[in-house]
Motif scaffolding. Structure first.
Motif, PDB file in Angstrom:
ATOM      1  N   CYS A   1       0.988  -0.976   0.186  1.00 42.89           N
ATOM      2  CA  CYS A   1      -0.308  -0.118   0.271  1.00 42.89           C
ATOM      3  C   CYS A   1       0.949   1.352  -0.386  1.00 42.89           C
ATOM      4  O   CYS A   1       1.812   0.938   0.972  1.00 42.89           O
TER       5      CYS A   1
ATOM      6  N   LEU B   1      -5.076  -2.063   4.323  1.00 44.88           N
ATOM      7  CA  LEU B   1      -5.565  -0.590   4.062  1.00 44.88           C
ATOM      8  C   LEU B   1      -5.921   0.338   5.535  1.00 44.88           C
ATOM      9  O   LEU B   1      -5.269   0.939   5.905  1.00 44.88           O
TER      10      LEU B   1
ATOM     11  N   LEU C   1      -8.831   8.442  -3.350  1.00 40.89           N
ATOM     12  CA  LEU C   1      -8.509   7.368  -4.033  1.00 40.89           C
ATOM     13  C   LEU C   1      -8.774   7.746  -5.198  1.00 40.89           C
ATOM     14  O   LEU C   1      -9.795   7.744  -5.572  1.00 40.89           O
ATOM     15  N   GLU C   2      -7.792   6.954  -6.343  1.00 41.69           N
ATOM     16  CA  GLU C   2      -8.855   6.550  -8.057  1.00 41.69           C
ATOM     17  C   GLU C   2      -9.074   5.127  -7.875  1.00 41.69           C
ATOM     18  O   GLU C   2      -7.943   4.482  -7.770  1.00 41.69           O
ATOM     19  N   VAL C   3     -10.108   4.455  -8.288  1.00 47.46           N
ATOM     20  CA  VAL C   3      -9.971   2.537  -8.641  1.00 47.46           C
ATOM     21  C   VAL C   3     -10.737   3.489  -9.792  1.00 47.46           C
ATOM     22  O   VAL C   3     -11.625   3.635 -10.203  1.00 47.46           O
TER      23      VAL C   3
ATOM     24  N   ASN D   1      -3.808  11.043   0.050  1.00 47.12           N
ATOM     25  CA  ASN D   1      -3.613  10.665  -1.387  1.00 47.12           C
ATOM     26  C   ASN D   1      -3.232   8.549  -0.942  1.00 47.12           C
ATOM     27  O   ASN D   1      -2.277   8.434  -1.648  1.00 47.12           O
ATOM     28  N   LEU D   2      -4.685   7.546  -1.491  1.00 47.03           N
ATOM     29  CA  LEU D   2      -3.239   6.343  -1.917  1.00 47.03           C
ATOM     30  C   LEU D   2      -3.421   6.184  -2.983  1.00 47.03           C
ATOM     31  O   LEU D   2      -4.043   6.625  -4.250  1.00 47.03           O
ATOM     32  N   LEU D   3      -2.250   6.229  -3.117  1.00 48.09           N
ATOM     33  CA  LEU D   3      -1.136   5.959  -4.770  1.00 48.09           C
ATOM     34  C   LEU D   3      -1.906   4.429  -5.523  1.00 48.09           C
ATOM     35  O   LEU D   3      -1.903   4.954  -6.816  1.00 48.09           O
TER      36      LEU D   3
ATOM     37  N   TYR E   1     -12.706  -0.737  -0.243  1.00 47.40           N
ATOM     38  CA  TYR E   1     -12.985   0.434   0.185  1.00 47.40           C
ATOM     39  C   TYR E   1     -14.181   1.278   0.541  1.00 47.40           C
ATOM     40  O   TYR E   1     -14.001   1.791   1.893  1.00 47.40           O
TER      41      TYR E   1
ATOM     42  N   LEU F   1       0.508   5.368   0.367  1.00 44.18           N
ATOM     43  CA  LEU F   1       0.193   6.768   0.707  1.00 44.18           C
ATOM     44  C   LEU F   1       0.620   8.065   0.201  1.00 44.18           C
ATOM     45  O   LEU F   1       1.754   7.825   1.523  1.00 44.18           O
TER      46      LEU F   1
END
Length: 152
Positions: free
Chosen positions: A52, A82, A98-100, A62-64, A111, A54
């Protein structure tokens, strides 16, 4: 066991990334991430099975990138990784973004279980293996304890 990523973990993390992404990060990007971001790994039986990354930014994060080895998925390791990684953030973020990929329903469920919710849609964001693109769902988690402290 969940711990900070070391340089010695980069090869294993790169292999996990290659097994789950159509456009994976390269080894140098993971080397850089260990120095620039909060990068954690989860081990099972002495082997790295997930990671993970971050990026703390002021009062947000931001969760990269996050992934669990496909052979280890479905065991709750992603949720464990997480939540532990978020708890390790030292900047006490008010919000985490985040983006997924829209097609990644397993990640979206993970999430949501961790109290993230959709706030926007970025159209045609992620490249696909066939040359087309797919939408990114933008999600956020509000850290209510931090909000409460603002009003004390």
């Amino acid at each position: 066991m969940i711990r900070l990523m070391q340089q010695s973990d980069v090869q294993a993390v790169t292999q996990i990334e290659k097994s789950v992404q159509t456009h994976p990060w390269n080894q140098q990007q993971f080397v850089d991430a260990t120095a620039q971001y909060q990068s954690t790994v989860i081990e099972k039986n002495g082997c790295v099975v997930g990671f993970c990354i971050l990026q703390p930014v002021l009062d947000e994060a931001n969760l990269l990138l996050m992934a669990v080895d496909p052979n280890q998925q479905g065991q709750g390791l992603g949720y464990e990784l997480l939540t532990a990684s978020l708890n390790l953030l030292k900047n006490n973020p008010i919000q985490i973004f985040l983006e997924v990929r829209e097609s990644n329903t397993a990640a979206i469920k993970l999430y949501e279980k961790a109290d993230f919710h959709q706030i926007d849609l970025r159209k045609n964001y992620y490249p696909k293996a066939d040359g087309t693109r797919e939408h990114a769902i933008i999600m956020v988690k509000s850290c209510s304890d931090d909000f409460a402290q603002l009003f004390k």
